[in-house]
Scaffold this motif. Sequence first.
Motif, PDB file in Angstrom:
ATOM      1  N   PRO A 128     -18.722 -48.581  52.019  1.00 32.90           N
ATOM      2  CA  PRO A 128     -19.006 -49.128  50.679  1.00 32.90           C
ATOM      3  C   PRO A 128     -18.416 -48.262  49.591  1.00 32.90           C
ATOM      4  CG  PRO A 128     -20.983 -49.087  52.037  1.00 32.90           C
ATOM      5  CD  PRO A 128     -19.943 -48.314  52.787  1.00 32.90           C
ATOM      6  N   ASP A 129     -18.124 -48.915  48.447  1.00 30.15           N
ATOM      7  CA  ASP A 129     -17.536 -48.192  47.336  1.00 30.15           C
ATOM      8  C   ASP A 129     -18.475 -47.147  46.746  1.00 30.15           C
ATOM      9  OD1 ASP A 129     -15.321 -49.747  47.668  1.00 30.15           O
ATOM     10  OD2 ASP A 129     -15.870 -51.197  46.106  1.00 30.15           O
ATOM     11  N   SER A 130     -19.775 -47.332  46.999  1.00 29.58           N
ATOM     12  CA  SER A 130     -20.746 -46.386  46.438  1.00 29.58           C
ATOM     13  C   SER A 130     -20.696 -45.038  47.136  1.00 29.58           C
ATOM     14  CB  SER A 130     -22.161 -46.963  46.527  1.00 29.58           C
ATOM     15  OG  SER A 130     -22.500 -47.254  47.887  1.00 29.58           O
ATOM     16  N   ILE A 131     -20.158 -44.995  48.296  1.00 32.74           N
ATOM     17  CA  ILE A 131     -20.069 -43.744  49.046  1.00 32.74           C
ATOM     18  C   ILE A 131     -18.726 -43.112  48.779  1.00 32.74           C
ATOM     19  CG2 ILE A 131     -20.124 -42.672  51.333  1.00 32.74           C
ATOM     20  CD1 ILE A 131     -21.872 -44.971  52.273  1.00 32.74           C
TER      21      ILE A 131
END
Length: 287
Positions: free
Chosen positions: A186-189
């Motif tokens: 995910p982009d959040s990581i």
Amino acid sequence: MRNSILTIILSICSLYAWAQNTGESGVNPVGSLQVDISRVISVQNAKKLSVPIQIEKIRVADPSYDYPIFPKLFAVNPYYSEPIQPITLGEVKMPQLLKNYAVAGFGNYRNALADFYFSSNRDRSKVYDIAFNHRSGKAPSRYSGFGTTNLKANMERLYQKHQLNLSLNGYYKTLHHYGFFSDSIPDSININADSIKTNYGNVDLQLRYNNFRSNTEKHKYEAWLLPYYFRSNHGETEWAAVGGAHLIENLNKTSLLNFEVQYDYNTYYVASGNWLRNIVRVGANYE
């Protein structure tokens, strides 16, 4: 009496002259003499020869010439001592192995390409070439990207009995580790890009010298030196060098001895420690 004889002679001469004149006018005088001159001609048939006629060929003798050479003496200064220069054919120009060229391009995914090659004209003494290549790209997915840059230079120098070869190779590469799918994260990581890619470079040099070109040398030899350097962005460093010599001793036309000695040095550094290696190789064989 004499007068009578003279008168008779003159009369006869006058009569003869008159007879000649009368004959020229076409009137036959009385009492003239007529002679028959007709003849009978007999013609026989031609006889054929039983043997054919052989025509002899006319042969002309070859001309013979004599070319005498008359010697002539030239005066030479006895103090003239400059040596005569030998006649040479000049330097032979050979075509290039490959033509010089340069290529550059740009494509999707920010792919970049560049190629350059240069080669000198070959001759009897030297030849060299230089090559440069670059490939790189950056795909839309995260943490993608690669790059490869290569530089090569080669030189060969020929002497009367010896030969020198010099080669320099260097490259720098960027790549990501295999088996890592960045699109599945995910982009959040956020992942540190330096932890999943490697940048490293390498430079090596090859130097060789031999007398294999000579056909008269009894002792043939070759010496070489091969240094090497490697470094990566993870703190790895490696130094290495190999030096050696090879001696060939010809015993006769079918037998020879080979001697070889070589020194191998290598050292490797990382953050946790380092390693050092020294190897000496000595060998001999008979053929």
